[in-house]
Design a protein around this motif. Sequence first.
Motif, PDB file in Angstrom:
ATOM      1  N   VAL A 194      24.931  45.378  -6.475  1.00 14.58           N
ATOM      2  CA  VAL A 194      25.843  45.707  -5.372  1.00 14.58           C
ATOM      3  C   VAL A 194      26.495  47.084  -5.532  1.00 14.58           C
ATOM      4  N   LYS A 195      26.741  47.481  -6.781  1.00 16.87           N
ATOM      5  CA  LYS A 195      27.393  48.784  -7.000  1.00 16.87           C
ATOM      6  C   LYS A 195      26.434  49.905  -6.598  1.00 16.87           C
TER       7      LYS A 195
ATOM      8  N   TYR B 278      29.958  37.875  -1.703  1.00 15.48           N
ATOM      9  CA  TYR B 278      30.479  38.984  -2.510  1.00 15.48           C
ATOM     10  C   TYR B 278      31.344  39.828  -1.583  1.00 15.48           C
ATOM     11  N   THR B 279      32.578  40.086  -1.997  1.00 14.45           N
ATOM     12  CA  THR B 279      33.456  40.992  -1.256  1.00 14.45           C
ATOM     13  C   THR B 279      33.894  42.078  -2.230  1.00 14.45           C
ATOM     14  N   ARG B 280      33.570  43.299  -1.938  1.00 13.90           N
ATOM     15  CA  ARG B 280      33.894  44.395  -2.857  1.00 13.90           C
ATOM     16  C   ARG B 280      35.396  44.440  -3.122  1.00 13.90           C
ATOM     17  N   LYS B 281      35.725  44.664  -4.402  1.00 12.97           N
ATOM     18  CA  LYS B 281      37.126  44.762  -4.822  1.00 12.97           C
ATOM     19  C   LYS B 281      37.871  45.729  -3.896  1.00 12.97           C
TER      20      LYS B 281
ATOM     21  N   LYS C  27      28.975  54.171   5.096  1.00 10.32           N
ATOM     22  CA  LYS C  27      30.055  54.659   4.235  1.00 10.32           C
ATOM     23  C   LYS C  27      30.512  56.056   4.674  1.00 10.32           C
TER      24      LYS C  27
ATOM     25  N   ALA D  87      27.970  42.264  -9.859  1.00 11.81           N
ATOM     26  CA  ALA D  87      29.344  42.253  -9.346  1.00 11.81           C
ATOM     27  C   ALA D  87      30.309  41.808 -10.443  1.00 11.81           C
TER      28      ALA D  87
ATOM     29  N   ASP E 206      29.772  46.402   1.067  1.00 17.19           N
ATOM     30  CA  ASP E 206      31.114  45.826   0.984  1.00 17.19           C
ATOM     31  C   ASP E 206      31.068  44.305   0.913  1.00 17.19           C
TER      32      ASP E 206
ATOM     33  N   GLU F 298      34.928  39.145  -7.529  1.00 18.26           N
ATOM     34  CA  GLU F 298      34.408  39.581  -6.227  1.00 18.26           C
ATOM     35  C   GLU F 298      33.552  38.493  -5.559  1.00 18.26           C
TER      36      GLU F 298
END
Length: 389
Positions: A188-189, A213-216, A167, A60, A194, A64
Amino acid sequence: MRNVYLDYSATTPVKEEVLQEMLPYFTEKFGNASSLYTPGLIAKQGLDKAREQVAALIGAEPREITFTGCGSESDNWVLLGVADKLKDKGNHIITTVEEHHAILHTCDYLEKHGFEFTYLGVDGEGRLDPEELEKAITDRTILVSVMMVNNEIGTIHPIKELAAVAKKHKILFHTDAVQALGNVPIDVKDLGVDFLSMSAHKIYGPKGVGALYTRKGVKIPNYLHGGAQENGKRAGTENTAGIVGFGKAAELAKEHLEEHIAHSTALRDYLAERIRAEVPDCFINGSMEHRHPGNLNVTFKYIEGESILLLLDQFGICVSTGSACSSKSLKPSHVLAALGISDELIHGTVRFTVGDFTTKEDIDYTVDCLKMVVSRLRELSPLTPKEAR
Ligand SMILES: *Cc1c(COP(=O)(O)O)cnc(C)c1O
């Protein structure tokens, strides 16, 4: 007497390198990270470095990552935050029967506030079917939350496939990765999630520190309100020493991931092999293929897991029955029940989890004691058939 700790999924000891990294933050580096003078900046630098280290472990970006008070807080925050933010869009959340209570009990709470849940079931090995997720989605679904690795039977779930399904329908996806962190590779990518929950004390860091972790580009309301700590996302003066310890533990976990997996798997498999060969009338629960490297969950017929636990404790051996959170309640494990195991057999179940400080001698000693304990208890149990005595 020997001391053998085989409950690494409940918590882990803080590694010496982690402790050494933390100690100055209790004394000379005690500043408040929000203060503008030099000691404040020193504390802030500690947080920044830890954020980079935790981010690096899961692929990440540092911004994030938000530090929280524990894995449970991260789980609560996502469910309550998404429910609050998207309540006008829908009131349906999909999760699974295998989740940790930090998820399930938050679902119970939200249910009282008008939210509806679908709990995806699992097969006899504890595995989920991504097609079941597809079928459960409705136009009111706002979130899917599926744990990456189960804490009782160690099942690894196909998060990448499940996240892709969510998604496709433009639904947010969260994974509780508390048991996965440091035990399986996480990116995570690549996973396409999310939100992802983490906790320090399961990866040789201190208790009382977690992260989310919170996705950008994704934003949910704050869970704790107050000061502008953690980029305004989580109020409360940061647990600097704890966070710095989490960072160091994450760095070590990344550096030694392969070694850790190989070591745990070898000892876990050796334990499984000896139990299979030397203890009659028992079986292993959950998939052996898609499994946490250190987890072995075994049902011993005719006797109680609690009694095994207490007698092993007399020999200095720590194991658990199901999860630490359910061990003080008499309710049979919801995870084992989901596999279709009867209540009687669930009560005969013990979880062994090995980790970095476990040795082959520990396993040998454990199996030797276990054989004595199991046969003793079976002699005393009215459930034991004559031929098994
Ligand atoms: C331990 C655990 C939690 C809770 O983490 P804490 O930091 O102890 O609150 C949540 N989910 C799973 C899967 C866990 O194993």
